[in-house]
Design an enzyme around this catalytic site. Structure first.
Site, PDB file in Angstrom:
ATOM      1  N   TYR A 156       0.780  -1.246  -0.018  1.00 34.56           N
ATOM      2  CA  TYR A 156      -0.058   0.163   0.073  1.00 34.56           C
ATOM      3  C   TYR A 156       0.646   1.265   0.141  1.00 34.56           C
ATOM      4  O   TYR A 156       1.748   1.401   1.026  1.00 34.56           O
ATOM      5  CB  TYR A 156      -0.979  -0.038   1.079  1.00 34.56           C
ATOM      6  CG  TYR A 156      -1.968   1.090   1.275  1.00 34.56           C
ATOM      7  CD1 TYR A 156      -2.849   1.348   0.304  1.00 34.56           C
ATOM      8  CD2 TYR A 156      -1.811   2.158   2.348  1.00 34.56           C
ATOM      9  CE1 TYR A 156      -3.804   2.430   0.442  1.00 34.56           C
ATOM     10  CE2 TYR A 156      -2.653   3.356   2.362  1.00 34.56           C
ATOM     11  CZ  TYR A 156      -3.592   3.293   1.394  1.00 34.56           C
ATOM     12  OH  TYR A 156      -4.461   4.601   1.518  1.00 34.56           O
ATOM     13  N   ASP A 251       9.060   2.946   0.401  1.00 34.51           N
ATOM     14  CA  ASP A 251       8.093   3.614   1.241  1.00 34.51           C
ATOM     15  C   ASP A 251       8.256   3.640   2.671  1.00 34.51           C
ATOM     16  O   ASP A 251       7.766   2.482   3.005  1.00 34.51           O
ATOM     17  CB  ASP A 251       6.707   3.295   0.660  1.00 34.51           C
ATOM     18  CG  ASP A 251       5.221   3.862   1.224  1.00 34.51           C
ATOM     19  OD1 ASP A 251       5.617   4.342   2.447  1.00 34.51           O
ATOM     20  OD2 ASP A 251       4.216   3.431   0.872  1.00 34.51           O
ATOM     21  N   LYS A 279       3.344  10.378   8.599  1.00 30.03           N
ATOM     22  CA  LYS A 279       3.062   9.826   9.799  1.00 30.03           C
ATOM     23  C   LYS A 279       3.983  10.125  11.031  1.00 30.03           C
ATOM     24  O   LYS A 279       3.910  11.716  11.161  1.00 30.03           O
ATOM     25  CB  LYS A 279       2.921   8.118   9.983  1.00 30.03           C
ATOM     26  CG  LYS A 279       2.006   7.670   8.986  1.00 30.03           C
ATOM     27  CD  LYS A 279       1.925   6.285   9.173  1.00 30.03           C
ATOM     28  CE  LYS A 279       1.017   5.644   8.006  1.00 30.03           C
ATOM     29  NZ  LYS A 279      -0.301   5.610   8.249  1.00 30.03           N
TER      30      LYS A 279
HETATM   31  C1  LIG Z   1       3.239   2.189   3.882  1.00 27.42           C
HETATM   32  C2  LIG Z   1       2.346   3.340   3.541  1.00 27.42           C
HETATM   33  N1  LIG Z   1       2.410   4.348   2.466  1.00 27.42           N
HETATM   34  C3  LIG Z   1       1.796   5.420   2.339  1.00 27.42           C
HETATM   35  C4  LIG Z   1       0.511   5.668   3.309  1.00 27.42           C
HETATM   36  C5  LIG Z   1      -0.338   6.815   3.086  1.00 27.42           C
HETATM   37  O1  LIG Z   1      -0.166   7.589   3.889  1.00 27.42           O
HETATM   38  P1  LIG Z   1      -1.327   8.660   4.123  1.00 27.42           P
HETATM   39  O2  LIG Z   1      -2.505   7.890   4.575  1.00 27.42           O
HETATM   40  O3  LIG Z   1      -0.606   9.776   5.100  1.00 27.42           O
HETATM   41  O4  LIG Z   1      -1.530   9.508   3.039  1.00 27.42           O
HETATM   42  C6  LIG Z   1       0.351   4.873   4.184  1.00 27.42           C
HETATM   43  C7  LIG Z   1      -0.797   4.873   5.037  1.00 27.42           C
HETATM   44  O5  LIG Z   1      -1.337   4.074   6.169  1.00 27.42           O
HETATM   45  C8  LIG Z   1       1.142   3.485   4.522  1.00 27.42           C
HETATM   46  O6  LIG Z   1       0.817   2.650   5.377  1.00 27.42           O
END
Ligand SMILES: Cc1ncc(COP(=O)(O)O)c(C=O)c1O
Length: 443
Positions: A156, A251, A279
């Site tokens: 994700y 990521d 985060k």
């Molecule tokens: C691995 C990862 N990348 C990107 C995101 C997206 O972040 P955001 O919800 O701050 O847009 C998340 C969100 O949980 C995530 O777990």
């Protein structure tokens, strides 16, 4: 809350401006599904948050929950951590938001982020983790002149269209063709986002070699949800990228400042070309970033605006001073010597205690995870791939999680959870008691 009490047993003493029912009736009128995003919780466990304090949340009925959602992992210090609150309180009277030019806190946090993120000589701010992966992909395409991105099945990377391929498909994909996870995706995008299996270097190498002429980058969650990389997997991705002139993007939206101060890059000792953060970087505030070498990040230097290689990055809230103040205060706490050893040790103890309960009840479930990321899943071995993960008994996994919610924990059904630095021994005792009660109800 004592171990004997559950969220449902607790006597209600309303603390909200309106009652639980009135809030839900109002929410149903103005929010799709009376929700805030992708989760639709069963009526008997849903609640309206009134406040957070440390490791706990209180709902408008006055009931307390031990929080393992932790703001989707953003709150490694729990709710309203004193030094973070003080930093925000100092900043708020000076203005909530600016735009177009620098502010003090944005510069100071950028310096901390560059010092912390191994691959970063420069960072560009974003507001969210989704934006951070979106821009990392854009920078990679601008830098390489190639248009395709390879992501892993089950990974994700946020809410944008380039992420929503084969995140949670019901069946394995026909690599490198992914399956859109949502309606509303442009059909042409499937040509630009390729999908391969996590933890399978051979298949990834084959896809990269076949697609290298127009492949800009591989993007990967170093720990995919709760699946840890096999020994050598991240190193192998690094080598495949180097061999084929393709960029590697980590990521680190979850792993950054969660696995170690230097994120997955420090924890696993592998350096990508670009990393996306969100985060914890903003201490729960609206801060994300992309980091990379000077050379790569030059793509988004605004003096190059108008040039064909310029990668545009801009956002109203980028470098928001309140988020940056919260980020600075949070990172200062994380630099306390021994912070991660203590957090990881306590999380391991909690997982072990949960596993004992599951075993005592003879439930075929595992408390999996490492560091402070964990989850209880109904499966017989720790998953190493998305193929393993979709074999898990998700219905039982969700049922148990709903049982945990009924017994005073805040977890999201079927979703990975987080231990924070402020979970107490009493929280852990209550968690084990809640699990015991939920297991009894399952049997
Ligand atoms: C691995 C990862 N990348 C990107 C995101 C997206 O972040 P955001 O919800 O701050 O847009 C998340 C969100 O949980 C995530 O777990």
């Amino acid at each position: 809350m004592s171990p004997a009490e559950t969220a449902i047993d607790q006597a209600d003493t309303s603390v909200g401006a309106m009652s639980h029912e009135d809030y839900y009736n109002l929410a149903a009128q103005v929010l799709p599904g009376a929700g805030l995003g992708g989760y639709s919780l069963p009526e008997d466990v849903r609640f309206v948050i009134h406040r957070g304090e440390g490791s706990r949340l209180q709902d408008v009925r006055g009931r307390w929950y031990i929080d393992y959602v932790g703001g989707a992992g953003a709150l490694i210090l729990g709710h309203a951590f004193p030094s973070v609150v003080a930093a925000v309180q100092e900043e708020v009277p000076k203005g909530l938001h600016f735009f177009g030019t620098l502010n003090e806190k944005a510069i100071l946090l950028a310096k901390e982020l560059v010092d912390a993120i191994p691959c970063a000589e420069k960072i560009a701010y974003t507001t969210t983790g989704s934006e951070a992966t979106f821009y990392a992909m854009r920078i990679a395409r601008a830098y390489t002149g190639c248009s395709k991105i390879l992501k892993c099945e089950g990974g994700y990377h946020g809410n944008h269209d380039y992420s929503n391929f084969s995140v949670s498909p019901g069946a394995l994909s026909n690599y490198p063709v992914g399956r859109p996870d949502t309606a509303g995706m442009p059909s042409s995008l499937a040509e630009s986002v390729l999908v391969g299996p996590y933890n399978d270097l051979e298949t990834i190498r084959k896809i990269v070699e076949a697609e290298r002429a127009d492949l800009a980058a591989i993007i990967v969650e170093p720990v995919q949800r709760v699946i840890f990389p096999r020994d050598g997997y991240l190193e192998g991705l690094r080598k495949i990228c180097d061999d084929n002139d393709v960029l590697l993007i980590f990521d680190e939206v979850v792993t950054g400042f969660r696995l170690a101060y230097g994120g997955a890059q420090e924890y696993f000792g592998v350096k990508p070309d670009l990393a996306s953060y969100g985060k914890i970087a903003g201490g729960g505030g609206p801060v994300g970033c992309v980091g990379g070498s000077d050379r790569i990040m030059e793509q988004c230097n605004p003096v190059n605006r108008g040039k064909p290689t310029y990668a545009y990055i801009n956002g109203t809230l980028h470098g928001n001073p309140i988020g940056c103040a919260a980020g600075l205060a949070t990172l200062a706490e994380l630099r306390t010597p021994g912070f991660y050893d203590r957090l990881h040790g306590r999380s391991a103890d909690l997982q072990a205690a949960c596993q004992k309960v599951l075993d005592r009840h003879n439930l075929p479930a595992l408390a999996i995870g490492r560091g402070s990321l964990w989850q209880i899943v109904f499966m017989d071995k720790e998953p190493e791939s998305f193929a393993d993960f979709i074999q898990c008994d998700m219905a039982s996994t969700r049922d148990l999680d709903i049982g945990l919610m009924k017994n005073g924990l805040y977890v999201l059904p079927g979703v990975r959870r987080f231990v924070s630095a402020v979970h107490t021994d009493e929280d852990f005792d209550n968690t084990v008691a809640a699990l015991d009660a939920a297991c009894r109800a399952m049997r």
